[in-house]
Design an enzyme around this catalytic site. Structure first.
Site, PDB file in Angstrom:
ATOM      1  N   LYS A 138       3.346 -15.575   3.154  1.00  0.00           N
ATOM      2  CA  LYS A 138       3.325 -16.384   1.922  1.00  0.00           C
ATOM      3  C   LYS A 138       4.781 -16.713   1.585  1.00  0.00           C
ATOM      4  O   LYS A 138       5.303 -16.393   0.513  1.00  0.00           O
ATOM      5  CB  LYS A 138       2.623 -15.581   0.803  1.00  0.00           C
ATOM      6  N   ASP A 191      -5.529  -6.769   5.532  1.00  0.00           N
ATOM      7  CA  ASP A 191      -6.719  -6.079   5.009  1.00  0.00           C
ATOM      8  C   ASP A 191      -7.757  -7.114   4.589  1.00  0.00           C
ATOM      9  O   ASP A 191      -8.935  -7.032   4.938  1.00  0.00           O
ATOM     10  CB  ASP A 191      -6.304  -5.198   3.816  1.00  0.00           C
ATOM     11  N   TYR A 223       0.810  -1.215   0.000  1.00  0.00           N
ATOM     12  CA  TYR A 223       0.000   0.000   0.000  1.00  0.00           C
ATOM     13  C   TYR A 223       0.845   1.267   0.000  1.00  0.00           C
ATOM     14  O   TYR A 223       0.345   2.356  -0.267  1.00  0.00           O
ATOM     15  CB  TYR A 223      -0.967   0.014   1.196  1.00  0.00           C
TER      16      TYR A 223
END
Ligand code: IPM
Ligand code: MG
Length: 364
Positions: free
Chosen positions: A192, A248, A142
């Site tokens: 991840k 998020d 972001y």
């Protein structure tokens, strides 16, 4: 009389309606315990774009920095949704997070028994759900640079950048360990790491910090698996810590467990100490709900519960935070419901009536 300075940023849609009820409840609390809440209000989001041409006008950050805490409503709406526009309401919330260095976003999810029927999940799965997601809030995709779209000979291309330093990871991971220590002592770090480089660094940093917290049991969960487990076995989580975008997405998913977004709240914390706690921004997570704005249908409970988090973390008033949370429970136990959490036969009250009921309960 103790004075507290609270910055109010109601924003758009139902934001102003629910923030009004939250301040009403705080005033009632102040009267009872002898606190004077000085509210200073500023326009942000779409409303600020209309008035000033920008989502986060000059001076708002300064006003927040001079406060003990910030109460934020919500920003955005169909009116400002043009994806090609250079000014967007969301820039307000992103600018506040970055400008105030609020790197840790705490989103607690508890399932209130009476709301189990409102959730699309079965009761057996929801039994015992009580988790907190800590989302990293000022790094990752972001905020990473470059972030742009350009035209090549083969057409348009766009890039976002996911970047994290070990310091950025360590400070939010520590918030996770500390929180887990005061709860069920279980920390799930979500990443991840099988694909993404920043996730591999994330995982290493978690493993390096873990020995400082021998009493906390840590597990690494891949984000896709975490998404599945949140639906299959949500009660198996205590504290989850993860990077910005994963957080998020997972927090919206987790909000479904609670039956209504109208009940969920969040705290965004940084490092600055206030006189009695840590500076932070508090907001309901439900957004602007433009479809019901101005109709007194919004549920103000998330905004009211945000003030409880504010009392606990930023103002050093944990007992008073309990008073607000207990008042909400008593009002709900008496059967009062806003329309989003009502089932057939319930007494439905509007936004203002719900605020009045909680404020009266707080005064007792
Ligand atoms: C949230 C919201 C924001 C985010 C938007 C409005 C920028 O979805 O607080 O989760 O993505 O962080
Ligand atoms: Mg979101």
């Amino acid at each position: 009389m103790t004075d507290f300075r609270i910055a109010l940023l109601p924003g758009d849609g139902i934001g102003p309606e629910v923030i009004t009820e939250a301040t009403k409840v705080l005033e009632s609390l102040g009267k009872r315990f002898g606190y004077n809440f000085q509210f200073q209000e500023a326009i942000v989001g779409g409303a600020a774009i209309d008035k000033y041409g920008v989502a986060l006008p000059d001076g708002v950050l300064e006003m927040c920095k001079k406060s003990d805490a910030v109460l934020f409503g919500a920003v955005g709406g169909p009116k400002w949704d043009d994806p090609t526009s250079k000014v967007r309401p969301e820039q307000a919330i992103l600018g506040l997070r970055k400008g105030l260095q609020l790197f840790a976003n705490l989103r607690p999810v508890e399932v209130m028994p009476f709301l189990m029927d409102a959730s699309p999940l079965k009761k057996e799965i929801l039994e015992g759900v009580d988790l907190v997601v800590i989302r990293e809030l000022t790094g990752g995709l972001y905020f990473g640079k470059p972030q742009k779209t350009w035209t090549t000979s083969r057409g348009r291309r766009a890039v976002d950048t996911m970047a994290y330093s070990e310091g950025e990871i360590a400070r939010v991971v520590r918030v996770g360990f500390e929180l887990a220590r005061g709860r069920k002592k279980r920390l799930a770090s979500v990443d991840k790491a099988n694909v993404v480089e920043t996730s591999r660094l994330w995982r290493q940093v978690v493993n390096e910090i873990a020995p400082e917290y021998p009493d906390v049991q840590v597990e690494h969960v891949l984000v896709d698996t975490a998404a599945m487990r949140l639906i299959q076995r949500p009660a198996s989580f205590d504290v989850i810590v993860t990077e910005n975008m994963f957080g998020d997405i997972l927090t919206d998913e987790a909000s479904v467990l609670a039956g209504s977004m109208g009940m969920l709240t969040s705290a965004s914390l940084g490092t600055r100490r206030t006189r009695r706690g840590t500076f932070g921004m508090y907001e309901p997570i439900h957004g602007t709900a433009p479809d019901i704005a101005g109709q007194k249908k919004a549920n103000p409970i998330a905004a009211v519960l945000s003030t409880a988090l504010m009392l606990r973390y930023s103002l050093g008033l944990p007992r008073e935070a309990d008073v607000i949370e207990d008042a909400v429970k008593r009002v709900l136990n008496a059967g009062h419901r806003t329309v989003d959490i009502a089932v057939q036969g319930d007494k439905v009250v509007n936004t203002v009536e719900m605020g009045d009921l909680i404020a009266a309960e707080v005064a007792k």
